[in-house]
Design an enzyme around this catalytic site. Structure first.
Site, PDB file in Angstrom:
ATOM      1  N   ASP A  93     -33.403  85.601  60.797  1.00  0.00           N
ATOM      2  CA  ASP A  93     -33.009  86.291  59.570  1.00  0.00           C
ATOM      3  C   ASP A  93     -32.666  85.252  58.506  1.00  0.00           C
ATOM      4  O   ASP A  93     -32.627  84.053  58.779  1.00  0.00           O
ATOM      5  CB  ASP A  93     -31.794  87.191  59.826  1.00  0.00           C
ATOM      6  CG  ASP A  93     -30.599  86.395  60.330  1.00  0.00           C
ATOM      7  OD1 ASP A  93     -29.813  85.934  59.489  1.00  0.00           O
ATOM      8  OD2 ASP A  93     -30.460  86.219  61.559  1.00  0.00           O
ATOM      9  N   ASP A 116     -29.692  85.166  56.960  1.00  0.00           N
ATOM     10  CA  ASP A 116     -28.247  85.250  56.796  1.00  0.00           C
ATOM     11  C   ASP A 116     -27.964  86.203  55.626  1.00  0.00           C
ATOM     12  O   ASP A 116     -28.718  87.143  55.411  1.00  0.00           O
ATOM     13  CB  ASP A 116     -27.638  83.859  56.600  1.00  0.00           C
ATOM     14  CG  ASP A 116     -26.169  83.815  57.017  1.00  0.00           C
ATOM     15  OD1 ASP A 116     -25.884  84.233  58.155  1.00  0.00           O
ATOM     16  OD2 ASP A 116     -25.330  83.383  56.231  1.00  0.00           O
TER      17      ASP A 116
END
Length: 288
Positions: free
Chosen positions: A208, A210
């Site tokens: 991802d 973040d």
């Protein structure tokens, strides 16, 4: 000396293709029980030991992982080279979900963990200026490329305590520091591996962006799991390729990882606590 590869990772690596004579072993350590039993076997003619970092069924949080017991247990099994595989968030647009990063630096922001095998009764200071092994990192990078992964060589890992993910303000701060990825488990793991004179490489699997990213301002666990599942095959291919790249015969590490304790122990021999030194039999036996 024989090469023995230690893999610390998650559930996606349990089923390693080609692992012969696979056996789950219980290893006792002076630092308590490791996260789980350790799966050992032979892969490409090289002994391999796999340790589930969080335990099978994910029973340990990043804070409660018994890091000292894990590293001690691998050392007791004769492991010479440790490859850590873990999920991470990205602070760089070009480090996209699904990519791998071979980490070579850390910023340690953890605060609730025991970070050293040494202390009162036997004090030691070990350099972690270069906390990963270049030789082992190069092997992991080549194995990732051979596995068909988009992989980046070099990066700084921000280790946070967790178990919560970052706030937006924290994420922006860490990005401004020049960090590349964020995770919760490589510290104090890398420091302890250095104290145990083990070569250590870190493979960060990006899941991802973040919470700094304008189009991705929250970390969604379902998305992380989906990306991790997609990465598992590639991670297994990476692991399966390591024996050929490292070879069955282990030579002295050209970067000194296996002699990290030379001159590190400060406490005079007659002042060392016998109970403390007894716990260091596997980790520091070479210099004790």
């Amino acid at each position: 000396m024989d090469t023995v590869i230690g893999i610390i990772g998650g559930s996606g690596l349990y089923d390693i293709p080609g692992l012969e004579d696979a056996t789950w072993q219980t290893v006792e350590t002076p630092w308590g029980a490791p996260s789980d039993q350790i799966l050992t076997g032979r892969l490409g003619g090289v002994t391999l030991a796999f340790l589930p970092r969080h335990g099978r069924g994910h029973v340990h949080s990043p804070t409660t992982v018994p890091y000292r017991a894990n590293i001690d247990a691998l050392k007791r099994l004769g492991v010479t080279d440790v490859v850590s595989v873990s999920a991470c968030g990205s602070f760089r647009e070009e480090l996209a979900p699904g990519d791998f990063v071979i980490v070579d630096q850390f910023i340690d922001r953890t605060f609730a963990r025991e970070k050293s095998f040494f202390g009162t009764g036997c004090v030691a200071h070990v350099s972690v200026a270069h906390p990963t092994c270049t030789r082992l990192g190069d092997a992991a990078f080549a194995a990732a490329k051979a596995a068909g992964v988009t992989v980046h060589r070099g990066g700084t890992y921000l280790a946070m305590e967790g178990p919560q993910f970052s706030s937006v303000a924290e994420s922006r701060l860490y990005k401004s520091w020049g960090c590349d990825v964020i995770g919760m488990t490589n510290m104090p793991e890398a420091k302890l591996a250095r104290e145990a004179e083990l070569c250590y490489a870190s493979v960060a699997m990006i899941t991802d962006y973040d919470s700094w990213h304008p189009d991705h301002d929250t970390v969604d666990i379902s998305t992380i799991i989906a990306t991790l599942t997609g990465n598992s095959d590639a991670a297994r291919r990476l692991v399966a390729d390591l024996p050929d790249r490292l070879g069955a015969e282990r030579h002295t590490c050209p970067h000194g990882c296996d002699h990290a304790l030379d001159h590190a122990i400060m406490t005079a021999p007659d002042k060392r606590d016998p109970a403390v030194t007894a716990r260091l039999d596997a980790v520091a036996g070479r210099v004790m």
